[in-house]
Design a protein around this motif. Structure first.
Motif, PDB file in Angstrom:
ATOM      1  N   GLY A 248     -38.275  10.039  34.189  1.00  0.00           N
ATOM      2  CA  GLY A 248     -38.218   8.579  34.241  1.00  0.00           C
ATOM      3  C   GLY A 248     -39.550   7.902  34.455  1.00  0.00           C
TER       4      GLY A 248
ATOM      5  N   ASN B 102     -40.874   3.606  31.322  1.00  0.00           N
ATOM      6  CA  ASN B 102     -39.467   3.880  31.038  1.00  0.00           C
ATOM      7  C   ASN B 102     -38.612   2.706  31.507  1.00  0.00           C
ATOM      8  OD1 ASN B 102     -37.936   7.113  30.980  1.00  0.00           O
ATOM      9  ND2 ASN B 102     -36.924   5.197  30.570  1.00  0.00           N
TER      10      ASN B 102
ATOM     11  N   ARG C  51     -35.077   1.473  32.479  1.00  0.00           N
ATOM     12  CA  ARG C  51     -33.975   2.254  33.025  1.00  0.00           C
ATOM     13  C   ARG C  51     -32.905   1.358  33.630  1.00  0.00           C
ATOM     14  NH1 ARG C  51     -37.413   5.837  36.954  1.00  0.00           N
ATOM     15  NH2 ARG C  51     -35.472   6.972  37.259  1.00  0.00           N
TER      16      ARG C  51
ATOM     17  N   SER D 190     -25.874   5.522  31.903  1.00  0.00           N
ATOM     18  CA  SER D 190     -26.050   6.206  30.620  1.00  0.00           C
ATOM     19  C   SER D 190     -25.522   5.361  29.465  1.00  0.00           C
ATOM     20  CB  SER D 190     -25.353   7.567  30.634  1.00  0.00           C
ATOM     21  OG  SER D 190     -23.960   7.421  30.840  1.00  0.00           O
TER      22      SER D 190
ATOM     23  N   GLN E 266     -28.044   2.666  28.884  1.00  0.00           N
ATOM     24  CA  GLN E 266     -29.218   3.244  28.242  1.00  0.00           C
ATOM     25  C   GLN E 266     -28.997   3.402  26.742  1.00  0.00           C
ATOM     26  OE1 GLN E 266     -31.725   4.451  30.986  1.00  0.00           O
ATOM     27  NE2 GLN E 266     -32.806   3.471  29.303  1.00  0.00           N
TER      28      GLN E 266
ATOM     29  N   ARG F 141     -33.487   7.769  26.009  1.00  0.00           N
ATOM     30  CA  ARG F 141     -33.422   7.555  27.454  1.00  0.00           C
ATOM     31  C   ARG F 141     -34.300   6.402  27.931  1.00  0.00           C
ATOM     32  NH1 ARG F 141     -36.610  12.752  27.543  1.00  0.00           N
ATOM     33  NH2 ARG F 141     -38.737  12.241  28.213  1.00  0.00           N
TER      34      ARG F 141
ATOM     35  N   TYR G 131     -37.529   6.067  27.376  1.00  0.00           N
ATOM     36  CA  TYR G 131     -38.916   6.496  27.540  1.00  0.00           C
ATOM     37  C   TYR G 131     -39.794   5.894  26.452  1.00  0.00           C
ATOM     38  CZ  TYR G 131     -42.831   9.867  27.745  1.00  0.00           C
ATOM     39  OH  TYR G 131     -44.062  10.466  27.826  1.00  0.00           O
TER      40      TYR G 131
END
Length: 447
Positions: free
Chosen positions: A224, A381, A383, A390, A393, A410, A412
């Protein structure tokens, strides 16, 4: 409608739109499953309902098989820090290939590459270096070296650490949950990243003189983009059962100019154990000195010089500040955030709280905002928190693709040398559009 129901509906719509827009990528994926498990040979690049198939990379963009062009803000997970098709690297590789590439002996390329790497990382303690095929292999060799040098077996690792395909340590593993990994069968000791007090307690329970090595990332990429706090990083060295310092460094990603490479090196007395004239430690590897990787790496190290390092890191810091400002502007932080100083929340007062670094995973006493950004320099990242993180994301990822921006599933984001300020501005605008679209549900997550 519950949050889970909302996200399920929104994600279904995103998947449908994505499939309609990318029929050729879908067919390429479905056809490839006949020969590849899951249609690929690298787990991290999969994304539901299927990943895009790219056919071209040029400077700062990627083009898919469906003909769509994307601003690339992933930079091959930081391995592609030079962008796509840098002509200087292309010339270096072409020249190397013109001379043949499977020598079965030493070459001038590896000698020049070693000199440049030692000059670049010498101030960090790298006096001698050995090359490998990947960062995973470099870390494998570094661990084996530590075990041989110390005669000990235990290796301290940290939650959410990633050191290669066979060295993955998700938070759930540290908590004792069953996690399917492909990890090497070493005697690992698990500790929470950025939590010095718990690490001290864990080390205190070990038999004296049992710890061979500490494996730690200064900034967790896969975890992360969490930077290690400077003070705890220094204290960890002092907590060892011996007076240890950073004896071995491992390298990968960008040092090969975008080609496959890894390296490990460090103190001269340790690395000289690999000197064949002394016959101590063996380090075979057919492609350790692959001339393509060596030639590309030589050119790459010249391109990514100190000025470019500073420029790219400054661009990333400005981007993180701008993204953070979007979240603050739309009131997506708890009223008392960032709250008292806990060692987990770092505030840049020069930016008047516009840049907030959050390191609270695994700490139940700190309330995370529903959406936030972490990182340092050119790595960051975006988040989400909560049980539906999830799903958020995935929705965020598809929003970016629909906006013509490529990041990791994710969240990133790894900037590369071809990324421009206008590319970053486009990313910030797309993030704000996402926030505005889903603001009621995001704000409902605030306690």
């Amino acid at each position: 409608m519950t949050l889970s129901q909302y996200l399920t509906t929104q994600l279904a719509k995103a998947h449908h739109s994505y499939s309609q827009r990318n029929p050729k990528s879908q067919k390429a994926y479905e056809d490839s499953t006949e020969h590849l498990p899951g249609g690929n040979t690298r787990t991290v690049i999969h994304a539901d309902p299927f990943p895009l198939t790219f056919v071209k990379g040029d400077q700062n963009t990627l083009t898919s098989i469906d003909g769509h062009k994307y601003i690339d803000l992933l930079g091959e997970f930081s391995a592609g820090i030079f962008g796509h098709s840098d002509p200087r690297i292309a010339v270096a590789v072409k020249d190397a290939l013109s001379r043949g590439w499977n020598y079965g002996g030493t070459s001038v390329y590896e000698k020049e590459m070693a000199r440049k790497v030692c000059e670049r990382f010498g101030p960090s303690g790298l006096e001698l270096v050995r090359f490998t095929n990947s960062g995973t292999e470099a870390n494998t060799m570094a661990i084996a070296t530590a075990l041989n040098v110390t005669g000990r077996k235990k290796i301290l690792v940290f939650s959410s650490g990633y050191h290669g395909a066979t060295l993955v340590f998700p938070l759930a593993l540290m908590k004792g949950d069953k996690v399917a990994t492909m990890n090497l069968p070493h005697d690992f000791v698990y500790a929470p990243y950025n939590n010095i007090e718990e690490t001290r307690e864990i080390l205190g329970q070990l038999p004296r003189d049992s710890l061979a090595a500490i494996l730690v990332e200064p900034i967790q990429g896969s975890g992360g983009c969490r930077p290690g706090h400077v003070i705890p990083s220094r204290k960890i060295r002092l907590l060892c059962q011996m007076n240890i310092r950073a004896d071995i460094l491992t390298l990968g990603k960008y040092i090969g100019g975008g080609m496959t490479i890894g390296a490990f090196g460090g103190r001269r007395d340790i690395m000289e154990l690999f000197d064949p004239t002394k016959s101590k430690l063996l380090h075979p590897g057919t492609y350790n000195n692959n001339v393509v990787s060596m030639a590309a790496g030589i050119a790459g190290l010249d391109i990514y010089n100190a000025l470019e390092v500073d420029r790219l890191n400054a661009l990333g810091e400005e981007l993180r500040k701008d993204i953070q400002s979007v979240f603050i502007k739309h009131g997506l932080y708890p009223e008392n955030f960032p709250g008292p100083s806990t060692g987990f929340v770092e505030i840049d007062s020069l930016q008047k709280n516009a840049m907030v670094q959050i390191e609270a995973e695994g700490n139940e006493h700190i309330e995370l905002p529903p959406i936030f950004v972490t990182g340092r320099g050119s790595m960051l990242n975006v988040r989400f928190s909560g049980e539906e993180a999830s799903m958020w994301q995935a929705l965020f990822y598809h929003h970016m693709l629909s906006s013509g921006i490529n990041i990791a599933a994710r969240g990133y984001t790894a900037l590369h040398l071809r990324v421009s300020p206008s590319d970053c501005d486009a990313y910030v605008r797309s993030i704000e559009a996402f926030v505005v679209e889903h603001k009621p549900m995001l704000k409902s997550m605030l306690k």
